[in-house]
Design an enzyme around this catalytic site. Structure first.
Site, PDB file in Angstrom:
ATOM      1  N   GLY A   1      -1.043   0.232  -3.448  1.00  0.00           N
ATOM      2  CA  GLY A   1      -1.274  -1.195  -3.665  1.00  0.00           C
ATOM      3  C   GLY A   1      -0.617  -2.054  -2.602  1.00  0.00           C
TER       4      GLY A   1
ATOM      5  N   HIS B   1       3.540 -18.204  -1.145  1.00  0.00           N
ATOM      6  CA  HIS B   1       3.580 -19.199  -2.215  1.00  0.00           C
ATOM      7  C   HIS B   1       4.383 -20.418  -1.755  1.00  0.00           C
ATOM      8  CE1 HIS B   1       1.679 -16.419  -4.738  1.00  0.00           C
ATOM      9  NE2 HIS B   1       2.618 -16.162  -5.632  1.00  0.00           N
TER      10      HIS B   1
ATOM     11  N   ARG C   1      -3.323 -21.951  -8.413  1.00  0.00           N
ATOM     12  CA  ARG C   1      -3.813 -20.994  -7.426  1.00  0.00           C
ATOM     13  C   ARG C   1      -4.532 -21.758  -6.322  1.00  0.00           C
ATOM     14  NH1 ARG C   1      -1.895 -16.110  -7.279  1.00  0.00           N
ATOM     15  NH2 ARG C   1      -2.553 -15.593  -9.398  1.00  0.00           N
TER      16      ARG C   1
ATOM     17  N   LYS D   1       6.836 -17.740 -17.519  1.00  0.00           N
ATOM     18  CA  LYS D   1       7.697 -16.772 -16.846  1.00  0.00           C
ATOM     19  C   LYS D   1       8.816 -17.486 -16.090  1.00  0.00           C
ATOM     20  CE  LYS D   1       4.102 -13.286 -15.931  1.00  0.00           C
ATOM     21  NZ  LYS D   1       3.241 -12.699 -14.875  1.00  0.00           N
TER      22      LYS D   1
ATOM     23  N   ARG E   1      -7.028   8.575  -9.323  1.00  0.00           N
ATOM     24  CA  ARG E   1      -8.119   8.317  -8.382  1.00  0.00           C
ATOM     25  C   ARG E   1      -7.632   8.195  -6.939  1.00  0.00           C
ATOM     26  NH1 ARG E   1      -7.544   3.456 -11.147  1.00  0.00           N
ATOM     27  NH2 ARG E   1      -6.984   1.660  -9.845  1.00  0.00           N
ATOM     28  N   SER E   2      -6.337   7.941  -6.749  1.00  0.00           N
ATOM     29  CA  SER E   2      -5.796   7.828  -5.390  1.00  0.00           C
ATOM     30  C   SER E   2      -5.185   9.140  -4.900  1.00  0.00           C
ATOM     31  CB  SER E   2      -4.730   6.727  -5.334  1.00  0.00           C
ATOM     32  OG  SER E   2      -5.290   5.468  -5.611  1.00  0.00           O
TER      33      SER E   2
ATOM     34  N   GLY F   1      -1.155 -12.894  -4.774  1.00  0.00           N
ATOM     35  CA  GLY F   1      -0.471 -12.709  -6.045  1.00  0.00           C
ATOM     36  C   GLY F   1      -1.322 -11.939  -7.037  1.00  0.00           C
TER      37      GLY F   1
ATOM     38  N   CYS G   1       7.428 -13.495  -8.669  1.00  0.00           N
ATOM     39  CA  CYS G   1       7.550 -13.946  -7.283  1.00  0.00           C
ATOM     40  C   CYS G   1       7.910 -15.433  -7.184  1.00  0.00           C
ATOM     41  CB  CYS G   1       6.262 -13.656  -6.513  1.00  0.00           C
ATOM     42  SG  CYS G   1       4.756 -14.195  -7.355  1.00  0.00           S
TER      43      CYS G   1
END
Length: 342
Positions: A17, A247, A240, A219, A44-45, A166, A135
């Site tokens: 990722g 950010h 967003r 959060k 799958r990876s 993000g 983050c």
């Protein structure tokens, strides 16, 4: 108790990722003392490869992976994966640094920003798990810590302008695909976000809670109170924006003591984790594309007091949400861990 060694066996869960790739790059570039590094991902990876320095690592499936020889495991494969496999890895003896929201609000699990509350790392002994904050919270609290230490923050009002990274690679791909479609007069398809993100601004990140705030906004409330002070009130709006990485945040704080701008500026300049860019006459201030992409510091600008109160301060904060907002913060936690925090 974590055993300090010369070199460590490391596992990266979610290695394929966007955060996993960044973790591998940062561990290599910062010369973390590694004996062996294992790239772990979903079934799958399995068999694919990821880069670590000049080497390519074969990806191992997490399903039956045995963590018994791992000293530190970085989890960044989503909350569902952390929920199942982090306790297994912790029981096997690994210290978990988790980059999901799965453990952030568990009382016995420390939530750590190394520039803000490094001593909390030692609390990991109860569970062998350390949580990495959201983050947006990370960059905000790095910027606010010196102000809180000097003036005691009472209230925070923050608006975030969050990059599509993000949402991982899928968010980046959607912005690029929609931008291409728009410029070529083609139909625009939205799947990652509920609205078109290209050339648009969406006042929605994560999911809505019953109180009308989004989970992303909550959060920042929960994490600020756990990390900095339970007495601080926080009001957040998360947005967003069509930015790939980086950010940005507009933050207004109210403090118990009157604020001296010169002292604030001095504190920012003397903080190793912060870079002050604040020269309005020359249009110098942080921006996501320039300062929030491939960078490790938290950038602060537009520093100004309220027009109506000596106890209210406004600042603009920018950081790379993939690096400082996730991968780098995790590695910094590991760096503190191997020092043997007292």
């Amino acid at each position: 108790m974590f055993k300090v060694k010369d070199k460590y066996n490391i596992a990266i869960i979610g290695a394929t990722g966007i955060v996993g790739e960044s973790l591998l790059e940062i561990l290599s570039s910062r010369k973390f003392p590694i004996n062996n590094v294992i790239a772990v991902a979903s079934k799958r990876s399995e068999g694919s490869q990821v880069k670590f320095g000049d080497d390519l690592l074969d990806v191992i499936a997490i399903d039956d992976y045995d963590f018994k020889d791992i000293d530190i495991a970085f989890f960044s494969a989503g909350s569902s994966v952390s929920k199942v496999y982090a306790p297994i890895a912790a029981k096997a003896g690994a210290v978990i640094i988790d980059n999901t929201s799965e453990f952030r609000y568990v009382d016995d699990i420390p939530l750590v920003v190394p520039e803000v509350n490094p001593l909390d790392i030692e609390k990991h002994v109860k569970t062998n798990i350390i949580a990495n904050p959201n983050c947006s919270t990370i960059q905000m609290l790095v910027a606010l810590k010196p102000i809180h230490d000097r003036y005691k923050i009472l209230d925070i009002n923050v608006c975030t302008y969050q990059a599509v990274s993000g949402s991982g690679k899928k968010g980046v791909d959607e912005l690029l695909e929609q931008s291409y479609s728009y410029l070529n007069q083609q139909d625009i398809k939205a799947s990652v976000y509920p609205k078109q993100i290209a050339f648009n601004v969406i006042p929605f990140v994560d999911s809505f809670c019953e109180n009308g705030y989004t989970k992303e906004e909550m959060k920042m409330v929960w994490e600020t109170q756990k990390i900095l002070s339970k007495d601080i009130t926080v009001n957040a709006t998360a947005v967003r924006v069509p930015v790939l990485i980086g950010h940005s945040e507009s933050v207004t704080i109210e403090t118990e003591l009157p604020i001296d701008i010169k002292d604030v500026m001095s504190d920012f300049k003397n903080n190793k984790g912060i870079e002050l860019i604040d020269n309005p006459s020359n249009d110098e201030y942080p921006t996501a594309f320039i300062n929030g992409h491939g960078t490790d510091k938290v950038y602060v600008g537009r520093v100004r007091k309220s027009l109506n109160s000596d106890n209210i301060l406004n600042i603009w904060v920018v950081a790379d949400n993939v690096r400082k907002g996730a991968a780098l913060n995790s590695v910094q936690i590991a760096e503190e861990l191997i020092k043997g925090v007292k």
